[in-house]
Design a protein around this motif. Structure first.
Motif, mmCIF file in Angstrom:
data_model
loop_
_atom_site.group_PDB
_atom_site.id
_atom_site.type_symbol
_atom_site.label_atom_id
_atom_site.label_comp_id
_atom_site.label_asym_id
_atom_site.label_seq_id
_atom_site.Cartn_x
_atom_site.Cartn_y
_atom_site.Cartn_z
ATOM 1 N N MET A 73 0.869 -0.997 -0.026
ATOM 2 C CA MET A 73 0.224 -0.165 -0.280
ATOM 3 C C MET A 73 0.703 1.297 -0.308
ATOM 4 N N GLY A 74 0.306 2.700 -0.699
ATOM 5 C CA GLY A 74 1.330 3.422 -0.448
ATOM 6 C C GLY A 74 0.193 4.799 -0.412
ATOM 7 N N TRP A 75 0.632 6.046 -0.610
ATOM 8 C CA TRP A 75 0.541 7.186 -0.453
ATOM 9 C C TRP A 75 1.141 8.419 -1.465
ATOM 10 N N TYR A 76 0.766 8.545 -2.340
ATOM 11 C CA TYR A 76 1.156 8.880 -2.890
ATOM 12 C C TYR A 76 0.327 11.208 -3.262
ATOM 13 N N VAL A 113 -3.279 17.225 -3.533
ATOM 14 C CA VAL A 113 -4.435 15.815 -3.070
ATOM 15 C C VAL A 113 -3.306 14.326 -2.808
ATOM 16 N N TYR A 114 -4.003 13.800 -2.097
ATOM 17 C CA TYR A 114 -3.182 12.409 -1.527
ATOM 18 C C TYR A 114 -3.539 11.648 -2.103
ATOM 19 N N TYR A 115 -3.630 10.503 -2.526
ATOM 20 C CA TYR A 115 -3.568 9.421 -3.018
ATOM 21 C C TYR A 115 -3.534 8.021 -3.239
ATOM 22 N N CYS A 116 -3.941 7.262 -1.791
ATOM 23 C CA CYS A 116 -4.386 6.358 -2.026
ATOM 24 C C CYS A 116 -3.703 4.995 -3.114
ATOM 25 N N ASN A 117 -2.921 3.648 -2.461
ATOM 26 C CA ASN A 117 -2.241 3.155 -3.765
ATOM 27 C C ASN A 117 -2.015 2.120 -3.077
#
Length: 115
Positions: A34-37, A92-96
């Protein structure tokens, strides 16, 4: 298919803190990296932090020592604790999620840090 729903964004002053959450659907969460971008206006999307299935983590140099990524496999949720926020963190922060079936993205949550 995996669905990711982010929450926790908002407006904060310089030096403040926020905690982002990303709730994931599906039964394979514990096996997925999992990650945050994040993506700021006029800039490319960049990796902020990632966490592997065994809890190994990696951070962008710009957030090391300020941000912490963690996961709760019982809740199918990944978190991003953000401390000592600065205006450059505005994005804007996106979950991946990276799974054996593909890569998935959330819809994003806005983080704005005022000076």
């Amino acid at each position: 298919q995996v669905q990711l729903v982010e929450s926790g964004g908002g407006l904060v002053q310089t030096g403040g803190s926020l905690r982002l959450s990303c709730a994931a659907s599906g039964s394979t969460f514990s096996r997925n990296a999992m990650g945050w971008y994040r993506q700021a206006p006029g800039k490319q999307r960049e990796m902020v932090a990632r966490i592997g299935s065994v809890g190994d983590t990696i951070y962008a140099d710009s957030v090391k020592g300020r941000f912490t990524i963690s996961r709760d496999n019982a809740k199918n949720t990944v978190y991003l604790q953000m401390n000592s926020l600065i205006p450059e963190d505005t994005a804007v922060y996106y979950c991946n999620s990276v799974t054996g079936f593909g890569t998935y993205w959330g819809q994003g949550t806005q983080v704005t840090v005022s000076s």
